[in-house]
Design a protein around this motif. Structure first.
Motif, PDB file in Angstrom:
ATOM      1  N   ALA A 168       1.034  -1.347  -0.070  1.00  0.00           N
ATOM      2  CA  ALA A 168      -0.173  -0.165  -0.074  1.00  0.00           C
ATOM      3  C   ALA A 168       0.731   1.097  -0.188  1.00  0.00           C
ATOM      4  O   ALA A 168       0.562   2.670  -0.590  1.00  0.00           O
ATOM      5  N   GLU A 169       1.906   1.409   0.695  1.00  0.00           N
ATOM      6  CA  GLU A 169       2.850   2.052   0.665  1.00  0.00           C
ATOM      7  C   GLU A 169       3.537   2.223  -0.575  1.00  0.00           C
ATOM      8  O   GLU A 169       3.612   3.649  -1.353  1.00  0.00           O
ATOM      9  N   ILE A 170       3.999   1.189  -1.443  1.00  0.00           N
ATOM     10  CA  ILE A 170       4.608   1.529  -2.921  1.00  0.00           C
ATOM     11  C   ILE A 170       3.215   2.507  -3.704  1.00  0.00           C
ATOM     12  O   ILE A 170       3.323   2.986  -4.917  1.00  0.00           O
ATOM     13  N   ALA A 171       2.000   1.522  -2.941  1.00  0.00           N
ATOM     14  CA  ALA A 171       1.272   2.148  -4.693  1.00  0.00           C
ATOM     15  C   ALA A 171       0.820   3.681  -4.030  1.00  0.00           C
ATOM     16  O   ALA A 171       0.369   4.474  -4.978  1.00  0.00           O
ATOM     17  N   SER A 172       0.886   4.009  -2.898  1.00  0.00           N
ATOM     18  CA  SER A 172       1.046   5.666  -2.403  1.00  0.00           C
ATOM     19  C   SER A 172       1.638   6.797  -3.025  1.00  0.00           C
ATOM     20  O   SER A 172       2.148   7.930  -3.434  1.00  0.00           O
ATOM     21  N   LEU A 173       2.743   6.330  -4.043  1.00  0.00           N
ATOM     22  CA  LEU A 173       3.965   6.532  -5.021  1.00  0.00           C
ATOM     23  C   LEU A 173       3.445   7.026  -6.454  1.00  0.00           C
ATOM     24  O   LEU A 173       3.794   7.793  -7.067  1.00  0.00           O
ATOM     25  N   ALA A 174       2.292   6.372  -6.424  1.00  0.00           N
ATOM     26  CA  ALA A 174       1.027   6.509  -7.203  1.00  0.00           C
ATOM     27  C   ALA A 174       0.689   8.466  -7.865  1.00  0.00           C
ATOM     28  O   ALA A 174       0.815   8.879  -6.756  1.00  0.00           O
ATOM     29  N   PRO A 175       1.364   8.437  -9.423  1.00  0.00           N
ATOM     30  CA  PRO A 175       0.263  10.165  -9.507  1.00  0.00           C
ATOM     31  C   PRO A 175      -0.950   9.899  -9.143  1.00  0.00           C
ATOM     32  O   PRO A 175      -1.772   9.348  -8.924  1.00  0.00           O
ATOM     33  N   SER A 176      -1.198  11.027  -8.411  1.00  0.00           N
ATOM     34  CA  SER A 176      -2.598  11.664  -8.663  1.00  0.00           C
ATOM     35  C   SER A 176      -2.912  12.914  -8.996  1.00  0.00           C
ATOM     36  O   SER A 176      -2.134  14.392  -8.543  1.00  0.00           O
ATOM     37  N   VAL A 177      -4.015  13.810  -9.669  1.00  0.00           N
ATOM     38  CA  VAL A 177      -4.190  14.876  -9.756  1.00  0.00           C
ATOM     39  C   VAL A 177      -4.719  15.680  -8.759  1.00  0.00           C
ATOM     40  O   VAL A 177      -5.051  15.791  -7.466  1.00  0.00           O
ATOM     41  N   GLY A 178      -3.643  16.846  -8.516  1.00  0.00           N
ATOM     42  CA  GLY A 178      -3.723  17.834  -7.255  1.00  0.00           C
ATOM     43  C   GLY A 178      -2.671  17.514  -6.636  1.00  0.00           C
ATOM     44  O   GLY A 178      -2.684  18.091  -5.873  1.00  0.00           O
ATOM     45  N   TYR A 179      -1.895  16.085  -6.511  1.00  0.00           N
ATOM     46  CA  TYR A 179      -1.088  15.896  -5.272  1.00  0.00           C
ATOM     47  C   TYR A 179      -2.304  15.493  -4.085  1.00  0.00           C
ATOM     48  O   TYR A 179      -1.755  15.128  -2.988  1.00  0.00           O
ATOM     49  N   THR A 198      -0.274   0.099  -9.354  1.00  0.00           N
ATOM     50  CA  THR A 198       0.810   0.812  -8.604  1.00  0.00           C
ATOM     51  C   THR A 198       1.234  -0.425  -7.992  1.00  0.00           C
ATOM     52  O   THR A 198       1.968  -1.558  -7.879  1.00  0.00           O
ATOM     53  N   PHE A 199      -0.012  -0.768  -6.419  1.00  0.00           N
ATOM     54  CA  PHE A 199      -0.044  -2.208  -5.911  1.00  0.00           C
ATOM     55  C   PHE A 199      -0.068  -3.254  -6.962  1.00  0.00           C
ATOM     56  O   PHE A 199       0.224  -4.297  -6.582  1.00  0.00           O
ATOM     57  N   TRP A 200      -0.340  -3.287  -7.727  1.00  0.00           N
ATOM     58  CA  TRP A 200      -0.333  -4.838  -8.605  1.00  0.00           C
ATOM     59  C   TRP A 200       0.281  -5.943  -9.314  1.00  0.00           C
ATOM     60  O   TRP A 200       0.283  -6.262  -8.851  1.00  0.00           O
ATOM     61  N   LEU A 201       1.252  -4.202  -9.819  1.00  0.00           N
ATOM     62  CA  LEU A 201       2.775  -4.882 -10.177  1.00  0.00           C
ATOM     63  C   LEU A 201       4.199  -4.404  -9.313  1.00  0.00           C
ATOM     64  O   LEU A 201       4.344  -5.571  -9.703  1.00  0.00           O
ATOM     65  N   ALA A 202       3.686  -4.181  -8.037  1.00  0.00           N
ATOM     66  CA  ALA A 202       4.222  -4.145  -6.815  1.00  0.00           C
ATOM     67  C   ALA A 202       4.154  -5.983  -6.446  1.00  0.00           C
ATOM     68  O   ALA A 202       4.886  -6.326  -5.861  1.00  0.00           O
ATOM     69  N   ALA A 203       2.676  -5.746  -5.747  1.00  0.00           N
ATOM     70  CA  ALA A 203       2.173  -7.265  -5.777  1.00  0.00           C
ATOM     71  C   ALA A 203       3.610  -8.986  -6.577  1.00  0.00           C
ATOM     72  O   ALA A 203       3.533  -8.924  -6.346  1.00  0.00           O
ATOM     73  N   ARG A 204       2.925  -7.944  -7.979  1.00  0.00           N
ATOM     74  CA  ARG A 204       3.375  -9.303  -9.174  1.00  0.00           C
ATOM     75  C   ARG A 204       4.968  -9.690  -8.590  1.00  0.00           C
ATOM     76  O   ARG A 204       5.516  -9.863  -9.312  1.00  0.00           O
ATOM     77  N   ALA A 205       5.149  -8.043  -8.855  1.00  0.00           N
ATOM     78  CA  ALA A 205       7.114  -8.002  -8.017  1.00  0.00           C
ATOM     79  C   ALA A 205       7.822  -9.062  -7.091  1.00  0.00           C
ATOM     80  O   ALA A 205       8.705  -9.466  -6.840  1.00  0.00           O
TER      81      ALA A 205
END
Length: 216
Positions: free
Chosen positions: A45-56, A145-152
């Protein structure tokens, strides 16, 4: 160089591995019962939070669902929605749908509901006056992002969308400004394949490469 340090270089070997990661990211429907390592969900979840987001704005909200009674409500909501979806098909397509395994609710050791917080003050509305749905798109970025991090890490995820969002939201008793974006089953896959399951069983074929880009 930047003020934050040296900019990393992603060489050809890394890029090839990244492509393999994308190719082997599957929507998992069958899981092994093995539990995940301690702290794995928090780390992902912490890695997923590196994802981009509108207006941060970072509007994603991860909710782990471990209570048996809440899981039972989710299971019933899926069964009801799945039965209704089945009636929307006819003939061979209906028979094929009935054979599909569309949920890992009975096997996956972890279940996560991911919501979009439409009441977040973060970002101060930047970038979403004309497209308010950008909040939801930001949450989808975090999910991918969560999905890819999990797959890794050899961990799989299955996105269960055959659900009534209202029933899930009520079952999990979350704030009224939160809307359900995804319900994930998470665990170690029982089988591995580079080909999507729905392609394997004949539900849909892979889109042609030429369909990815349209020129105007």
């Amino acid at each position: 160089m930047t003020g934050e340090g040296r900019v990393p270089e992603f060489d050809a070997a890394f890029r090839a591995q990244f492509e393999q990661l994308l190719r082997w990211r599957r929507d998992v429907r069958a899981f092994r019962p093995d539990p995940l390592p301690e702290g794995a969900l928090q780390r992902l979840a912490e890695i997923a939070s590196l994802a981009p987001s509108v207006g941060y704005s970072q509007p994603w909200r991860f909710v782990t669902v471990s209570d048996p009674e809440r899981r039972k409500i989710i299971r019933t909501a899926f069964e009801d929605a799945n039965r209704e979806a089945l009636e929307g098909y006819d003939g061979e397509r209906k028979q094929l749908y009935a054979r599909l395994k569309l949920a890992g609710l009975d096997q996956a050791p972890e279940q996560i509901a991911i919501f979009t917080d439409h009441g977040t003050p973060r970002g101060h509305g930047l970038g979403r006056q004309t497209m308010p749905e950008m909040l939801d798109y930001s949450t989808v970025n975090a999910i991918h992002t969560f999905w890819l991090a999990a797959r890794a890490e050899g961990i799989g995820a299955g996105w269960l969308s055959i659900l009534d969002p209202v029933r899930v939201t009520e079952a999990l008793d979350v704030p009224e400004d939160w809307s359900l974006t995804a319900y994930l089953c998470v665990g170690y896959p029982a089988e591995e394949s580079e080909r999507p399951k729905l392609e394997q069983v004949g539900w849909e074929e892979k889109a042609g490469e030429s369909s990815a880009i349209l020129l105007r």
